[in-house]
Design an enzyme around this catalytic site. Structure first.
Site, PDB file in Angstrom:
ATOM      1  N   TYR A  48      37.672  32.533  47.729  1.00  0.00           N
ATOM      2  CA  TYR A  48      38.848  32.876  46.931  1.00  0.00           C
ATOM      3  C   TYR A  48      40.060  33.078  47.836  1.00  0.00           C
ATOM      4  O   TYR A  48      41.132  32.510  47.615  1.00  0.00           O
ATOM      5  CB  TYR A  48      38.591  34.138  46.106  1.00  0.00           C
ATOM      6  CG  TYR A  48      39.827  34.665  45.438  1.00  0.00           C
ATOM      7  CD1 TYR A  48      40.438  33.966  44.405  1.00  0.00           C
ATOM      8  CD2 TYR A  48      40.406  35.876  45.833  1.00  0.00           C
ATOM      9  CE1 TYR A  48      41.592  34.442  43.789  1.00  0.00           C
ATOM     10  CE2 TYR A  48      41.551  36.357  45.221  1.00  0.00           C
ATOM     11  CZ  TYR A  48      42.138  35.647  44.199  1.00  0.00           C
ATOM     12  OH  TYR A  48      43.276  36.117  43.608  1.00  0.00           O
ATOM     13  N   SER A 100      47.562  36.181  47.064  1.00  0.00           N
ATOM     14  CA  SER A 100      46.736  37.388  46.937  1.00  0.00           C
ATOM     15  C   SER A 100      46.710  38.167  48.237  1.00  0.00           C
ATOM     16  O   SER A 100      46.806  37.586  49.326  1.00  0.00           O
ATOM     17  CB  SER A 100      45.304  36.986  46.556  1.00  0.00           C
ATOM     18  OG  SER A 100      44.413  38.066  46.703  1.00  0.00           O
TER      19      SER A 100
END
Length: 335
Positions: free
Chosen positions: A160, A135
């Protein structure tokens, strides 16, 4: 798109009922690959949307679906044993920066335990190439723009992001120790038809159509490298067909790529594009930046283009118009 000649056997796609996994599976099936889909179909967002995606995939005889959790090593091992995949694309993960602030256990379960199981199963079954979703959030507090793969990413701003950085490190170890070819893909703000309901475009569209205010964080002073899902999938497939080799990276067959549009857009301009596509003006509630968020993302995609000959390029207004058309059809909303 031509059929791949990299290895024989099916492609195992985890997160196949998810946004990117659904689109990727359709493209692989269309070019003749057999696809083994894996997904736990959890309730992070409406499972009905995931089931609707699966209904479309199940229409293809080349698709075989298994509803399991990748954190269940035994169940995952059985799928690998039965399918003998030549390649694996791991898109199964607990998504969302803000959700990680309140549900950290979900990220440990899926993104750490689950990914460790994927690595181990891929090693044991001699998978020819493991491609996995990282990501843009790994860049965290990095100030230098555009983001490039050689930058230090030791300062994540959410669990995350930390879990995705961990995936990159874990994959590196397996590439080094076991010569498992791995490629991590740092996705930048993916959007498009069949998208996730927790993403800004979906939330804005839903609220504007309902006449409700939209939440504009950091008072609108944000930019994002919005990347259309078809561009993401094209990049994934091209990377999947080009596994890294030890000659390229002596420490192991390991690579990382950004996949972004290489054209950051101001949040207020993105909102304007949504308003234009809907033919309605949004009521805006201006709010401070959320914990874990960053004010800007911008992908340097030179490495991706050098290896694959591809760079994302769908204009935001075109992509948003396609999303709005899908949204109206899916939810049966007249224009």
């Amino acid at each position: 798109m031509e059929q791949s000649t990299v290895g024989e056997g099916p492609v195992l796609v985890t997160g196949a009922a998810g946004f990117i996994g659904f689109h990727l599976s359709r493209v692989l099936l269309a070019r003749g690959d057999r696809v083994i889909g894996v997904d736990c179909v959890n309730d992070y967002y409406d499972p009905a949307l995931k089931r609707a995606r699966l209904e479309i995939l199940n229409e293809n005889e080349g698709f075989d679906f298994h509803e399991i959790d990748i954190a269940d090593a035994g169940a995952l091992g059985e799928v690998f044993e039965g399918a003998r995949p030549a390649r694996v694309v791991n898109l199964a993960a607990q998504a969302g920066v803000r959700y990680s602030l309140t549900h950290p256990e979900a990220y440990v379960h899926s993104n750490l335990v689950g990914f460790a199981n994927i690595l181990e199963a891929s090693r044991r079954h001699d998978v020819g190439h493991l491609v996995y979703a990282s990501s843009s959030s790994v860049y965290g507090g990095t100030k230098e723009l555009p983001f490039h793969e050689g930058q230090n990413v030791d300062h994540p701003l959410s669990l995350y992001a930390a879990s995705k950085k961990s995936n990159e490190l874990m994959a590196h170890v397996y590439s080094h120790l076991f010569r498992l070819p791995t490629t991590g893909l740092r996705f930048f703000t993916v959007y498009g038809p069949w998208g996730r309901p927790d993403m800004a475009l979906f939330l804005f569209t839903k609220a504007i159509l309902a006449g409700e205010p939209i939440k504009v964080f950091n008072h609108g002073d944000m930019t994002r490298d919005f990347t259309y899902v078809d561009d993401i999938v094209e990049g994934v497939v091209r990377v999947l067909d080009r596994p890294p080799c030890v000659e390229e990276t002596p420490l192991g067959p390991y690579r990382l790529f950004n996949i972004g549009n290489n054209a950051p857009v101001k949040l207020m301009d993105m909102i304007g594009a949504v308003e234009e596509a809907l033919g309605r003006e949004a009521v805006k509630t201006m709010l401070p930046i959320q914990p874990g968020d960053v004010p800007a993302t911008y992908a340097d995609v030179a490495a991706l283009e050098r290896v694959t000959g591809f760079r994302p390029q769908t204009p935001l207004r075109d992509g948003i118009a396609r999303f709005v058309d899908w949204y109206r059809r899916y939810y049966d909303i007249e224009g």
